[in-house]
Design an enzyme around this catalytic site. Sequence first.
Site, PDB file in Angstrom:
ATOM      1  N   ARG A  31      -8.385  -5.421   1.426  1.00 42.25           N
ATOM      2  CA  ARG A  31      -8.867  -4.692   0.257  1.00 42.25           C
ATOM      3  C   ARG A  31     -10.377  -4.428   0.310  1.00 42.25           C
ATOM      4  O   ARG A  31     -10.852  -3.404  -0.157  1.00 42.25           O
ATOM      5  CB  ARG A  31      -8.534  -5.486  -1.018  1.00 42.25           C
ATOM      6  CG  ARG A  31      -9.270  -6.813  -1.128  1.00 42.25           C
ATOM      7  CD  ARG A  31      -8.814  -7.644  -2.319  1.00 42.25           C
ATOM      8  NE  ARG A  31      -7.404  -8.025  -2.229  1.00 42.25           N
ATOM      9  CZ  ARG A  31      -6.867  -9.020  -2.917  1.00 42.25           C
ATOM     10  NH1 ARG A  31      -7.592  -9.730  -3.747  1.00 42.25           N
ATOM     11  NH2 ARG A  31      -5.592  -9.324  -2.784  1.00 42.25           N
ATOM     12  N   HIS A  69     -21.354  -2.789 -10.940  1.00 42.45           N
ATOM     13  CA  HIS A  69     -20.101  -3.149 -10.263  1.00 42.45           C
ATOM     14  C   HIS A  69     -19.112  -3.792 -11.243  1.00 42.45           C
ATOM     15  O   HIS A  69     -17.961  -3.383 -11.337  1.00 42.45           O
ATOM     16  CB  HIS A  69     -20.386  -4.107  -9.098  1.00 42.45           C
ATOM     17  CG  HIS A  69     -19.136  -4.649  -8.463  1.00 42.45           C
ATOM     18  ND1 HIS A  69     -18.525  -4.042  -7.389  1.00 42.45           N
ATOM     19  CD2 HIS A  69     -18.349  -5.711  -8.788  1.00 42.45           C
ATOM     20  CE1 HIS A  69     -17.423  -4.711  -7.073  1.00 42.45           C
ATOM     21  NE2 HIS A  69     -17.296  -5.738  -7.903  1.00 42.45           N
ATOM     22  N   GLU A  70     -19.573  -4.792 -11.968  1.00 48.76           N
ATOM     23  CA  GLU A  70     -18.672  -5.506 -12.881  1.00 48.76           C
ATOM     24  C   GLU A  70     -18.172  -4.589 -13.999  1.00 48.76           C
ATOM     25  O   GLU A  70     -16.999  -4.638 -14.369  1.00 48.76           O
ATOM     26  CB  GLU A  70     -19.363  -6.738 -13.477  1.00 48.76           C
ATOM     27  CG  GLU A  70     -19.836  -7.786 -12.447  1.00 48.76           C
ATOM     28  CD  GLU A  70     -18.733  -8.305 -11.537  1.00 48.76           C
ATOM     29  OE1 GLU A  70     -17.548  -8.174 -11.894  1.00 48.76           O
ATOM     30  OE2 GLU A  70     -19.067  -8.812 -10.450  1.00 48.76           O
ATOM     31  N   HIS A 106     -20.969 -17.287 -10.792  1.00 54.68           N
ATOM     32  CA  HIS A 106     -20.601 -16.163  -9.933  1.00 54.68           C
ATOM     33  C   HIS A 106     -20.113 -14.995 -10.794  1.00 54.68           C
ATOM     34  O   HIS A 106     -19.218 -15.150 -11.612  1.00 54.68           O
ATOM     35  CB  HIS A 106     -19.508 -16.602  -8.951  1.00 54.68           C
ATOM     36  CG  HIS A 106     -19.276 -15.612  -7.877  1.00 54.68           C
ATOM     37  ND1 HIS A 106     -19.879 -15.712  -6.645  1.00 54.68           N
ATOM     38  CD2 HIS A 106     -18.543 -14.477  -7.844  1.00 54.68           C
ATOM     39  CE1 HIS A 106     -19.511 -14.680  -5.907  1.00 54.68           C
ATOM     40  NE2 HIS A 106     -18.697 -13.918  -6.609  1.00 54.68           N
ATOM     41  N   TYR A 120       0.797  -1.227   0.000  1.00 55.71           N
ATOM     42  CA  TYR A 120       0.000   0.000   0.000  1.00 55.71           C
ATOM     43  C   TYR A 120       0.830   1.278   0.000  1.00 55.71           C
ATOM     44  O   TYR A 120       0.415   2.298   0.540  1.00 55.71           O
ATOM     45  CB  TYR A 120      -0.984  -0.032   1.187  1.00 55.71           C
ATOM     46  CG  TYR A 120      -1.947  -1.191   1.079  1.00 55.71           C
ATOM     47  CD1 TYR A 120      -3.120  -1.070   0.313  1.00 55.71           C
ATOM     48  CD2 TYR A 120      -1.685  -2.407   1.679  1.00 55.71           C
ATOM     49  CE1 TYR A 120      -3.992  -2.135   0.172  1.00 55.71           C
ATOM     50  CE2 TYR A 120      -2.561  -3.489   1.545  1.00 55.71           C
ATOM     51  CZ  TYR A 120      -3.706  -3.342   0.788  1.00 55.71           C
ATOM     52  OH  TYR A 120      -4.563  -4.398   0.645  1.00 55.71           O
ATOM     53  N   HIS A 129     -15.081  -2.598 -13.198  1.00 60.71           N
ATOM     54  CA  HIS A 129     -13.796  -3.253 -13.448  1.00 60.71           C
ATOM     55  C   HIS A 129     -13.395  -3.080 -14.908  1.00 60.71           C
ATOM     56  O   HIS A 129     -12.257  -2.754 -15.231  1.00 60.71           O
ATOM     57  CB  HIS A 129     -13.895  -4.760 -13.145  1.00 60.71           C
ATOM     58  CG  HIS A 129     -14.042  -5.089 -11.686  1.00 60.71           C
ATOM     59  ND1 HIS A 129     -13.161  -4.671 -10.728  1.00 60.71           N
ATOM     60  CD2 HIS A 129     -14.973  -5.830 -11.024  1.00 60.71           C
ATOM     61  CE1 HIS A 129     -13.533  -5.140  -9.532  1.00 60.71           C
ATOM     62  NE2 HIS A 129     -14.631  -5.846  -9.686  1.00 60.71           N
ATOM     63  N   GLU A 153     -12.146  -2.812  -6.598  1.00 63.13           N
ATOM     64  CA  GLU A 153     -13.463  -3.242  -6.114  1.00 63.13           C
ATOM     65  C   GLU A 153     -14.392  -2.051  -5.860  1.00 63.13           C
ATOM     66  O   GLU A 153     -15.606  -2.214  -5.772  1.00 63.13           O
ATOM     67  CB  GLU A 153     -13.319  -4.080  -4.837  1.00 63.13           C
ATOM     68  CG  GLU A 153     -12.658  -5.444  -5.046  1.00 63.13           C
ATOM     69  CD  GLU A 153     -13.376  -6.320  -6.059  1.00 63.13           C
ATOM     70  OE1 GLU A 153     -14.602  -6.183  -6.227  1.00 63.13           O
ATOM     71  OE2 GLU A 153     -12.697  -7.138  -6.717  1.00 63.13           O
ATOM     72  N   ARG A 195     -14.233 -11.568  16.696  1.00 66.70           N
ATOM     73  CA  ARG A 195     -15.642 -11.478  16.247  1.00 66.70           C
ATOM     74  C   ARG A 195     -16.460 -10.707  17.285  1.00 66.70           C
ATOM     75  O   ARG A 195     -17.303  -9.892  16.938  1.00 66.70           O
ATOM     76  CB  ARG A 195     -16.231 -12.881  16.078  1.00 66.70           C
ATOM     77  CG  ARG A 195     -15.613 -13.679  14.940  1.00 66.70           C
ATOM     78  CD  ARG A 195     -16.328 -13.463  13.640  1.00 66.70           C
ATOM     79  NE  ARG A 195     -17.372 -14.440  13.420  1.00 66.70           N
ATOM     80  CZ  ARG A 195     -18.235 -14.375  12.401  1.00 66.70           C
ATOM     81  NH1 ARG A 195     -18.169 -13.380  11.548  1.00 66.70           N
ATOM     82  NH2 ARG A 195     -19.154 -15.301  12.255  1.00 66.70           N
TER      83      ARG A 195
END
Length: 608
Positions: free
Chosen positions: A514, A377-378, A347, A217, A381, A405, A481
Site C-alpha cells: 500500500r 496528511h492526517e 505518533h 486490489y 484521512h 494514505e 536490498r
Amino acid sequence: MRKIASIALLISASLVAQTSAPSSKPTAGDAEKFVAAAEAELNDLALKAQRADWVQENFITDDTEQIASDANDALTEAGTRLAKEAVRFDGLKLPEVTARKLTLIKLALDIPAPNDPKERQELTRIVVGMDSAYGKGKYCPDGEKTADGQPKCYTLNDAEKVMRESRDPAELQKAWVGWHSISPAYRNDYVRFVELGNKGARDQGYKDLGALWRSKYDMTPDQFAAEEERLWQQVKPLYDSLFTYVRTRLQQKYGKQLVPDDGPIPADLLGNMWAQDWTHIYSLVAPANDNRGYDLTRILEARHTDAKQMVRYGENFYKSLGMEALPPTFWERSLFTKPRDRDVVCHASAWDIDGKKDVRIKMCIEPTGEDFGVIHHELGHDYYDMAYRNQPPLFQNGANDGFHEAIGDTVAKSITPDYLKTLGLIEKVPDESSDIGLLLEQALDKVAFLPFGYMVDQWRWKVFSGEIKPTEYNKGWWDLRLKYQGLVPPVARSEKDFDAGAKYHVASNTPYARYFIADILQFQFHRGLCRIAGYKGPLHRCSIYNNKEAGAAFQKMLAMGASRPWPEALKALTGEDKMDATAILDYFAPLKQWLDQQNQGLKIGWAQ
Ligand SMILES: [Zn+2]
C-alpha cells in the site's frame, strides 16, 4: 497514518471454532440476509473498538490497554468468523453490491487463522508476541553504564535519533547494529508464523498468505504483482539517478573506503534506520549554493503559530476546494498538543470514530514545516472519511489501501511557495533557482522510498510462497536490498540475524504494498487535479488551492469510498484507469535533468 479499529491485525485467542457449511444449499436471499447482519455486527463492534482505542491512546494505563484489547478481540473474532462463513455463498449469482460486500468481508483479515483451534491459539500468541517484542525492544551495549552503574540501554527512538543526526560512521554503525540485535529473538517465531499464516490462507482457498494479500486490489494476485513491477520499472531510472548523485556526495563526506566508486551504499549512512527516507541527510547532499528560498519552520516559529492555528491552515486548504468545515466535535475532541500530565501515543494519526461526523486527529504538534505537512496528511484521512459517510459501512473505506494514505499527501503537494505567499507566510515567491533544492528535499523522501516500499513485500511474498526458505531469510532480505535499493549491510551478517524483522511492518505483519502504490498514486492524483484546474506550468509548482473544479472532482472520487473497484475511482479523478508513474516522473523532471548533469561521466547505479 490512519487509525481504524482493525478487523485485520490480530487473531483473537478466544475464537469459537466454526462449524462447517450447513447441508442445504444457500440462496441469494440467504446471502443478502447474511451480509446485512454481518455489516451491522461489524459496524457496531468497530465503533466500540474505536472508542476504546481512542481512550487507550490518550490515557495509557494498564486498564485502558485491557479495555482496548478486549474490544479489538471481539471485533477480530467476528471478522474471522464472518470471513469463514462468507465462503458459503461462493458461486451464487448475486447482485453486484452484495457480491462486492461478500468479497470485502472475506478479504478483511490480513492473517486468517487456521481452522484448527490449537493452531489458531498458537498463531495468536506468536503474532502478539512479535509485535510486543518489537515495541519493547531495547539494546544495551557491552560496557556502557548509566551514572548509577546500571547497564545503559537504548530504545528504537534513541537509535533513530542517532541515525538522523549523527555524522560519525562508528556511532551510526553502533546504533544500526544495536537495533538489529532485537529481531533474532523472534526469528524462529516468524518461521512458525509463516507456516500457520499460510495454513489459514489455504483454509480460505488462497495459494498462500502472499496471494491473499495480493487479492485485495480488484484483480488477480499475479496481475497485481505485474502491475507493481511495471510501476517499479517506470521509476527505476529516476531512483538510479538520485542514488548515484547521493553516493557521490556521501563519498565526499565519508571517503572511498566506506563508499566506493560504482558500488552499493552502506545502509547506515542515509539518515534512517531502514534507509527508506533520506531527508535527514539533506544537508550532506544539498546543491552547492543551497537556496530553498525560505524556511517554513523558522517562519512558523517567528510568528508563534500555535497548534490549533496550524490545523486551521490545513482545514482552510480543504475548505478552499469547496469541502465542508471540520465539525465542532473535531475541535473539541482532537488532541493537538502533548499533555503534561499523562502518557499518550504521540505518533500522528487520524480517526473516524463513528462513520458519521466524529472525525479527529491525534498529534503532538510542533510549529515546524514538517508538522505543517503532516497535518495536511492526517486531515486527508478525515476528509476521505467524511466524504464517504453516506456509503454503507462496508464501503466506508479507501478505494484500495493505497488511496487512503495518498489523499493528504496529494493535497500537501499544493503547499507551494505561491500558496505560502497567498497565506502571507512568505513575502515573495523565490525564483526558479530554488526549485532544485526544494525538489531534491522531496525526492529524498518520495523517490528514495520507492525501492524500499517495493522490496518489503517482495521479500514476504517469496517467504510465504517458499521461494525464500527459512535457512535463507537474511540472505534473501539482503539480496533484495541490494537489487532494489543498492544497499549493503554496514557489517557482515549471517543467518543468525533477522534483519527483516527489525522493520515494524514485518514484526507486526502489516502488508506494505500500500505504501508503494500510495507513493505513485499521490503524484497521479496531483497531476489529474492540476489538469482539471487548467494549470499549465511545471507540475511541482502547481497548487490547486481555491480551485473549486478540482475540489469537486476530488470530492466525487472520495465520496465513492470502496463502493466500486478502485480503477473506477481513479478514473473519476484522473480519466486514467491504470496506475501510472509518469506523474511522479513529470513532477521531478527538472530534478532528474539536474541530477543527470551532476552524474556526468559516472557509472549510473551500482555493481550487483
Ligand atoms: Zn496516514
